[in-house]
Scaffold this motif. Structure first.
Motif, short mmCIF file in Angstrom:
data_model
loop_
_atom_site.label_atom_id
_atom_site.label_comp_id
_atom_site.label_asym_id
_atom_site.label_seq_id
_atom_site.Cartn_x
_atom_site.Cartn_y
_atom_site.Cartn_z
N VAL A 79 39.88 58.14 67.67
CA VAL A 79 38.95 59.24 68.17
C VAL A 79 37.49 58.74 67.85
N ALA A 80 37.31 58.60 66.42
CA ALA A 80 36.26 58.51 65.82
C ALA A 80 35.55 57.15 66.06
N GLY A 81 36.47 56.00 66.41
CA GLY A 81 35.75 54.73 67.10
C GLY A 81 35.53 53.91 65.62
N PHE A 82 36.11 53.87 64.43
CA PHE A 82 35.41 53.26 63.56
C PHE A 82 36.18 51.97 63.60
N ALA A 83 35.34 50.81 63.08
CA ALA A 83 35.85 49.68 63.43
C ALA A 83 37.25 49.28 62.52
N PRO A 84 38.09 48.46 63.02
CA PRO A 84 39.40 48.50 62.28
C PRO A 84 39.01 47.78 60.85
N SER A 85 39.88 48.35 59.98
CA SER A 85 39.62 47.89 58.41
C SER A 85 39.72 46.25 58.29
N ARG A 86 39.03 45.62 57.39
CA ARG A 86 39.07 44.17 57.11
C ARG A 86 39.87 43.85 56.02
N LEU A 87 40.68 44.98 55.50
CA LEU A 87 41.52 44.93 54.38
C LEU A 87 42.66 44.28 54.48
#
Lengths: 172, 395
Positions: free
Chosen positions: A45-53
């Motif tokens: 929902v927040a639309g954060f970019a996927p983690s690069r970890l």
């Protein structure tokens, strides 16, 4: 450079999910969301970019396996060749178990360290909480005020619609 | 979205026209398989019978994987997989068919096992363990245990559809606990009996674990394929989504990697120790054409599924995960082929027409039996208390 943040405090996970969705539909930018536990679907929902970890983890795994394979080859076949029960010096199957262990070790520990670095979690770091109760029973939604479309009055109305218990504006 | 009506059945929800096309294809495959079976029984030699053993063990493995997945779900209290459970339940009905094939080989062509001939004389425990009456009695006992326990699990689960009784789940937890223990013992012993004793002088203590790991990865691949099939036909539209596919993909990735770990554990210890009675098994399998097949085996069962399924989005993509599932199933066929056929040192590495015909028969039987079993109950466990959790599942 400081930026102005608009914060809404909520009591229930349904409300923070609804509010975050509504904020995104208006085209405003969500800076961060604080919740006392992992809320299903919140990151979507927040639309954060996927983690690069995961990529760091994969790269460290490849690096660990490659370095260890090379090191074992160099020690047993180049620098100091040892005859072990008549096997060839560059006996690949014998290198695999240690290669596997080092790959897992470097990928695992390295990913934890990469996470701590990217999150800025160094020893002695003081917790920066937008609201003291977000680790207990409150949800905080942080919206960036820089957007041209942003309006604090509308934001307050939106938060009220989702039963916000408090709203606040501050410089971060 | 699905309704919660207890009569949520295959005939009411599936695109019957499309299903009929698939089912007639399966029927054609089954006829090819039956013709191969009859011709092979009359004309075929060792190659035919080892092919029949291969496809039968494959089918038994899928049935066992179904039972194991159900049991693991009940024991761990997993909610996400409840909507998927009818597929492993239907897969357990492969057991009698695969079991029949294995028994046909053991009864009609025992000479596949060199120790059955009179030239072989074992002493001590091997003489006690490897003799024909005890061998056949064990085979029947394994099948009775497997079929009995999986029937019980499926019956309790279907019972719950009608009564909504929460005790069905509790009963199945107890049945699953007992089955898991018996499953571990019998799967290990059956793999030693049916496959390892093809080369009775050779031994490996990890063989049962290797068999189990391949059984689980092929079983999960089958669940993925049947799940995607049911979604395309209609009954599972809105039932399984990317979240379920991602979890099935994670398990598939895990078991493929577990298979590679166990495969290498067996290989490395034998390579390292280099004892004549053990090494012969691999010397034959890593040289020439067999050696190429061994490399392809590692690619199909581990390298391809591992690197393709590693990124999150590939596990959530029905096309990609479906293709990986096919690769894993071909890999399982090849893995069993490499376990069975080179036991005869003269056998050529090239697959023969018998194996091809029998494999088509295997697909036909699996598809037809699966469809018949799915028809007997609602396409999801409609009154399982965890079904709601499964339908609204998020990662």
């Amino acid at each position: 450079m400081s930026r102005r943040i608009f914060m809404g405090i909520f009591e229930r996970e349904e409300d923070i999910l609804g509010a975050a969705r509504a904020v995104r539909e208006r085209g405003w930018t969500i800076v961060d969301i604080h919740a006392p536990y992992a809320v299903h679907g919140l990151d979507k929902v927040a639309g954060f970019a996927p983690s690069r970890l995961p990529w760091i983890c994969f790269a460290l795994g490849v690096l660990g396996a490659g370095l260890k394979m090379w090191f074992e080859y160099w020690t047993t076949a180049v620098s100091w060749p040892i005859n072990v029960s008549g096997k060839p010096w560059d006996s690949l199957p014998a290198f695999i178990p240690v290669t596997f262990e080092v790959m897992v070790l470097l990928a695992g520990v390295g990913t934890v360290i990469a996470f701590l670095l990217s999150a800025g979690l160094r020893p002695g770091k003081r917790a920066v909480l937008p609201h003291p109760r977000v680790t207990d029973d409150r949800f905080a939604l942080l919206i960036e005020e820089a957007d041209a479309v942003f309006s604090p009055v509308e934001a307050a109305a939106l938060c009220a619609k989702f039963h916000a218990v408090a709203t606040e504006e501050y410089e971060a | 979205m699905m309704t919660t009506s207890p009569t949520y059945r295959l005939e009411e929800t599936a695109d019957i026209g499309l299903a009929q096309k698939w089912l007639s294809l399966f029927r054609v495959f089954m006829l090819v398989g039956a013709a191969t079976l009859v011709a092979g029984a009359l004309l075929g030699g060792d190659r035919f019978w080892s092919g029949l053993l291969l496809v039968s063990v494959f089918l038994v493995g899928l049935g066992l994987a179904g039972g194991a997945l159900i049991a693991f779900e009940y024991l761990s209290g997993a909610g996400w997989s409840v909507a998927v459970r009818r597929v492993p339940e239907a897969m357990t009905s492969f057991l009698p068919w695969g079991g029949l094939g294995v028994l046909l080989v053991l009864v009609l062509h025992p000479s596949l096992y060199p120790w059955m001939s009179h030239e072989h004389h074992f002493a001590g425990f091997k003489a006690f363990w490897l003799n024909r009456p005890f061998f056949l009695a064990r085979a029947v006992a394994y099948l009775v245990i497997w079929i009995g326990f999986t029937r019980l699990l499926v019956r309790n689960s279907r019972q719950q559809d009608l009564t909504g009784d929460a005790r069905c789940r509790q009963r199945n937890v107890a049945v699953s606990a007992a089955f898991t223990v018996l499953f571990a013992l019998t799967v290990w012993l059956a793999s030693v009996d049916w496959l390892m004793s093809l080369e009775p002088e050779w031994f490996s203590t990890i063989y049962g674990v290797l068999f189990f790991s391949g059984l689980m990865s092929s079983g999960l691949a089958t669940v993925v394929l049947f799940g995607l099939w049911l979604r395309r036909l209609g009954p599972w539209r809105g039932v399984i989504n990317e979240e379920h596919l991602q979890d099935l993909g994670k398990l598939l990735l895990t078991f493929c990697t577990f298979w590679a770990y166990i495969w290498f554990s067996q290989y490395m210890l034998i390579w390292y120790a280099n004892i004549p009675e053990e090494t012969g098994y691999y010397i034959h399998r890593v040289r020439g054409a067999w050696g190429s097949l061994t490399i392809v085996n590692l690619l199909l069962n581990w390298a391809i599924p591992f690197f393709v399924l590693l990124p999150r989005n590939n596990k959530r993509n029905s096309r990609i995960i479906g293709q990986v599932a096919v690769v894993v199933l071909v890999g399982r066929l090849l893995d069993l082929y490499l376990m069975i056929v080179p036991a005869n040192r003269e056998a050529s590495a090239l697959p023969d027409a018998w194996v091809v015909g029998l494999t088509l028969g295997l697909i036909g039987v699996a598809g037809t039996v699966f469809w018949r079993a799915m028809k007997q109950a609602a396409v999801v466990p409609v009154r399982d208390p965890l079904l709601g959790e499964s339908l609204h599942y998020h990662q």
